[in-house]
Design an enzyme around this catalytic site. Structure first.
Site, PDB file in Angstrom:
ATOM      1  N   GLU A   1      16.402  42.999  31.963  1.00  0.00           N
ATOM      2  CA  GLU A   1      17.217  44.209  31.713  1.00  0.00           C
ATOM      3  C   GLU A   1      16.730  45.001  30.501  1.00  0.00           C
ATOM      4  OE1 GLU A   1      21.421  43.173  31.714  1.00  0.00           O
ATOM      5  OE2 GLU A   1      21.352  42.747  33.851  1.00  0.00           O
TER       6      GLU A   1
ATOM      7  N   GLU B   1      20.182  38.915  39.931  1.00  0.00           N
ATOM      8  CA  GLU B   1      21.515  38.686  39.347  1.00  0.00           C
ATOM      9  C   GLU B   1      22.521  39.421  40.218  1.00  0.00           C
ATOM     10  OE1 GLU B   1      22.341  39.167  35.149  1.00  0.00           O
ATOM     11  OE2 GLU B   1      20.276  38.607  34.640  1.00  0.00           O
TER      12      GLU B   1
HETATM   13  O1  AHR Z   1      24.504  36.900  33.838  1.00  0.00           O
HETATM   14  C1  AHR Z   1      25.045  37.342  32.641  1.00  0.00           C
HETATM   15  C2  AHR Z   1      24.250  38.473  32.006  1.00  0.00           C
HETATM   16  O2  AHR Z   1      24.344  39.614  32.809  1.00  0.00           O
HETATM   17  C3  AHR Z   1      22.764  38.252  31.876  1.00  0.00           C
HETATM   18  O3  AHR Z   1      22.422  37.565  30.724  1.00  0.00           O
HETATM   19  C4  AHR Z   1      22.225  39.652  31.814  1.00  0.00           C
HETATM   20  O4  AHR Z   1      20.928  39.742  32.338  1.00  0.00           O
HETATM   21  C5  AHR Z   1      23.228  40.459  32.606  1.00  0.00           C
HETATM   22  O5  AHR Z   1      23.616  41.596  31.921  1.00  0.00           O
END
Ligand code: AHR
Length: 513
Positions: free
Chosen positions: A180, A299
């Site tokens: 990110e 994610e």
């Molecule tokens: O999964 C939790 C967080 O969400 C991770 O660390 C990040 O990549 C995202 O913003």
């Protein structure tokens, strides 16, 4: 969602054996363990626990992860990785430093590092997808970590690994180029240009060390971030030849307590996926390239329940209770629809990771020194991961529709199907988003030779969208299996009742006589 009194609502599902989307890559059912909260410590690793194995890993958790059938696990972050020095987690444990983790305001003890995690992953039959730090570190770190993990021997880093007791290389195949990096909350946040350049150079040298690896460039951290689109096109433009995948992240919540709108949020995920595919193909076209960049949805989940609780956590704690969302039934339905959405794009999404796996926005929860239990979202993931292997069919769904605050023409029936060439069996996954009405599913199997029967119908249904499992009531929301006797598919047609507000897995078996 109106219907005449007494009349059962109907939905049609047409499946044709020759209309295929693509083969499911087993990595579509991956997950994620970050050094965050109690995911690692008290989650997978608790050396004093009565069920700890000789390496300190909880055997009860290992069994639950195996039940989920997770082929790949992303590690060690997440936001955490952008401040992580991987060298802190290797070598003798007593010499490993305690460090402040600025991403989650916790203290990291480094008792688990890459080597131990690789060992754990073997125990759960998973491969590791390793993220590198492109926040505080860069190209030098990127090449060294690949040398440490994947080079057989005869160099400084590979011999250091061997001296730590790991004679054989870990052979980690999938690497994430940071995390990110578009987000201002990220340690070492970058512009698209800055990130595209470093991602390209890191990927290049990593592949020089081990040409067999595949790398994932960090796409936008969400579809609604203002830099979305521009970020993808700039990064892809700068790194196209050296990367293999671009990542997507998406989390949804029901902060407004609007259930019909919430269970439709997979439509947002669908649009996100389509937009990223377009961005990849735009750059492909612009470059006249024959190479296709695939997607890594590394994610995805529901995440919002714990937001307020997390503000109360004492800073710099070791393994604090962070992001411990307790999921309810409607969350499981959205997770089901998100899985259906991923399957529908099996031709381009080759990797995905449910974020996360244990204690932190997770299907598996643990009690320190005590038991482990399954959240509601455990079940749709388990079903899709275990039965969603094969080829995804281009299912034609004709369903009643409804409108909600953010979406219009939402199909009440969300469905897809997977066909297994070898056995000839078909598995249908379906969500009925309607809280009030059952649906009569009229199935039409076209182009399937031979005889078929409906063998099993797994249903997860609850009238209370807020029903959840807890430590003391872990089996409050569980699926039921309806054994179906002799329901032969006649002339390719069948009908089944899809209960109101439910997650369904329908197994259709080929009969050999
Ligand atoms: O999964 C939790 C967080 O969400 C991770 O660390 C990040 O990549 C995202 O913003």
């Amino acid at each position: 969602m109106k219907k005449a009194k007494g009349e059962l609502k109907k939905a049609k599902l047409i499946l044709d054996k020759d209309y295929q989307i693509g083969k499911v890559n087993r990595r579509l059912f991956g997950s994620f363990i970050e050094h965050l909260g109690r995911a690692v410590y008290e989650g997978i690793y608790e050396p004093d626990h009565p069920q700890a194995d000789r390496d300190g890993f909880r055997k009860d958790v290992i069994e639950l992860v195996k039940e989920l059938n997770v082929p790949i696990v992303r590690y060690p972050g997440g936001n955490f990785v952008s401040g992580y020095n991987w060298e802190d987690g290797i070598g003798p444990r007593e010499r490993r430093p305690k460090k402040l983790d600025l991403a989650w305001h916790s203290t990291e003890t480094n008792q688990i590092g890459i080597n131990e995690f690789v060992e754990w992953a073997k125990k759960v039959n998973s491969e590791v997808m390793l993220s590198i730090n492109l926040g505080t570190r860069g190209i030098d770190d990127a090449r060294n970590i690949v040398e440490y993990c994947n080079h057989p021997s005869g160099s400084y880093w590979s011999d250091l690994r061997r001296s730590h007791g790991y004679q054989q290389p870990h052979n980690i195949k999938v690497w994430c180029l940071g995390n990110e990096m578009d987000g201002p909350w990220q340690i070492g946040h970058k512009t698209a240009y800055e990130y595209g350049r470093i991602a390209n150079e890191a990927a290049k040298v990593m592949k020089w060390v081990d040409p067999s690896i595949e790398v994932v460039a960090a796409g936008s951290s969400g579809w609604h971030i203002p830099t979305f689109g521009e970020w993808e096109s700039t990064v892809l433009d700068l790194a196209y030849e050296n990367i293999d995948y671009v990542s997507l992240h998406a989390y949804y919540g029901n902060q407004e307590n609007d259930t019909p709108n919430f269970v439709a949020k997979s439509l947002d995920m669908e649009n996100f996926i389509r937009s990223v595919i377009s961005a990849c193909d735009y750059v492909k076209g612009k470059k006249h390239s024959s190479k296709t960049i695939n997607l890594s949805f590394d994610e995805w989940n529901v995440w919002f329940h714990s937001h307020e609780e997390d503000k109360k956590v004492e800073p710099w704690s070791v393994a604090p209770h962070l992001l411990e969302d307790i999921y309810d039934f409607e969350d499981a339905l959205l997770v089901g629809s998100m899985l259906i959405t991923l399957l529908r794009h099996a031709d381009r999404i080759k990797i995905a990771a449910l974020a996360q796996l244990v204690n932190v926005i997770a299907p598996i929860m643990t009690v320190k020194g005590g038991k482990s239990w399954k959240q509601t979202i455990f079940y749709p993931f388990k079903h899709a991961s275990n039965y969603g292997r094969g080829t995804v069919l281009n299912a034609i769904v004709d369903s009643p529709k409804y409108n909600s605050k953010d979406f219009s023409d939402i199909p009440v029936l969300d469905s897809t199907a997977v066909f297994e060439e070898e056995s000839g069996n078909i598995t249908i996954f379906a969500v009925n988003r309607d809280q009030k009405n059952d649906l009569l599913l009229e199935g039409d199997l076209r182009g399937f030779d031979g005889k078929y029967k409906i063998a099993e119908h797994i249903i997860m249904q609850n009238d209370d969208p807020k029903a959840s499992n807890t430590e003391n009531n872990p089996d409050n929301v569980v699926p039921q299996t309806k054994k179906i006797k002799d329901m032969i598919v006649k002339d390719g047609k069948f009908s089944l009742l899809i209960p109101k507000f439910s997650w369904n897995v329908i197994k259709i078996e080929r009969i050999f006589e």
